[in-house]
Motif scaffolding. Sequence first.
Motif, PDB file in Angstrom:
ATOM      1  N   THR A 180       0.832  -1.206   0.000  1.00  0.00           N
ATOM      2  CA  THR A 180       0.000   0.000   0.000  1.00  0.00           C
ATOM      3  C   THR A 180       0.865   1.253   0.000  1.00  0.00           C
ATOM      4  O   THR A 180       0.502   2.259  -0.609  1.00  0.00           O
ATOM      5  CB  THR A 180      -0.919   0.020   1.241  1.00  0.00           C
ATOM      6  N   LEU A 181       1.997   1.194   0.680  1.00  0.00           N
ATOM      7  CA  LEU A 181       2.856   2.377   0.836  1.00  0.00           C
ATOM      8  C   LEU A 181       3.985   2.437  -0.180  1.00  0.00           C
ATOM      9  O   LEU A 181       4.875   3.286  -0.063  1.00  0.00           O
ATOM     10  CB  LEU A 181       3.419   2.409   2.259  1.00  0.00           C
ATOM     11  N   GLU A 182       3.956   1.565  -1.172  1.00  0.00           N
ATOM     12  CA  GLU A 182       4.996   1.594  -2.202  1.00  0.00           C
ATOM     13  C   GLU A 182       5.020   2.974  -2.870  1.00  0.00           C
ATOM     14  O   GLU A 182       3.974   3.530  -3.210  1.00  0.00           O
ATOM     15  CB  GLU A 182       4.735   0.515  -3.251  1.00  0.00           C
ATOM     16  N   GLY A 183       6.194   3.536  -3.014  1.00  0.00           N
ATOM     17  CA  GLY A 183       6.347   4.846  -3.627  1.00  0.00           C
ATOM     18  C   GLY A 183       6.293   6.011  -2.657  1.00  0.00           C
ATOM     19  O   GLY A 183       6.593   7.142  -3.026  1.00  0.00           O
ATOM     20  N   VAL A 184       5.924   5.743  -1.402  1.00  0.00           N
ATOM     21  CA  VAL A 184       5.917   6.793  -0.381  1.00  0.00           C
ATOM     22  C   VAL A 184       7.368   7.138  -0.060  1.00  0.00           C
ATOM     23  O   VAL A 184       8.221   6.261   0.039  1.00  0.00           O
ATOM     24  CB  VAL A 184       5.162   6.331   0.886  1.00  0.00           C
ATOM     25  N   ARG A 185       7.637   8.415   0.085  1.00  0.00           N
ATOM     26  CA  ARG A 185       8.994   8.874   0.406  1.00  0.00           C
ATOM     27  C   ARG A 185       9.141   8.922   1.924  1.00  0.00           C
ATOM     28  O   ARG A 185       8.282   9.465   2.620  1.00  0.00           O
ATOM     29  CB  ARG A 185       9.240  10.253  -0.186  1.00  0.00           C
ATOM     30  N   TRP A 186      10.236   8.359   2.443  1.00  0.00           N
ATOM     31  CA  TRP A 186      10.510   8.291   3.880  1.00  0.00           C
ATOM     32  C   TRP A 186      11.740   9.134   4.200  1.00  0.00           C
ATOM     33  O   TRP A 186      12.797   8.947   3.592  1.00  0.00           O
ATOM     34  CB  TRP A 186      10.782   6.844   4.287  1.00  0.00           C
TER      35      TRP A 186
END
Length: 132
Positions: A82-88
């Motif tokens: 679900t969080l693929e591509g979210v920048r951390w």
Amino acid sequence: MPERAAPQVLYVEDDRIHLILMEEVFRLLPGWALRCAETGGEALEALASARPDVVLVDMNLPDMTGLELRERVAGDPALAATLEGVRWIALSADDPAETVRAARAAGFDDYWLKPIDVARLQHDLRRLLDAG
């Protein structure tokens, strides 16, 4: 052309002063939405309920480290997908080279030092979203 949705940022920080400062910074960023969590547990709940574009994580939370939070997300296949591509982004007042390397190895895209430089924060958030 459809209007781009407001970028969503989750800020995970237990220090109330830093939370207030970040809320004020985001008041200067029209069109951006800030959500805050004060513990790793709250962050996991927030991440399960809404997908942000960027996650800013203090590395020293009361219930887990920022590294542990990132590892718990990566260890949950459904949440990770679900969080693929979210920048951390890791945030800390400490910057020993091994800590920065560990953060990057855990999946953080960048490591920003506190105190936060407001102009750099605004620039870097825009850069992250444009690169994503």
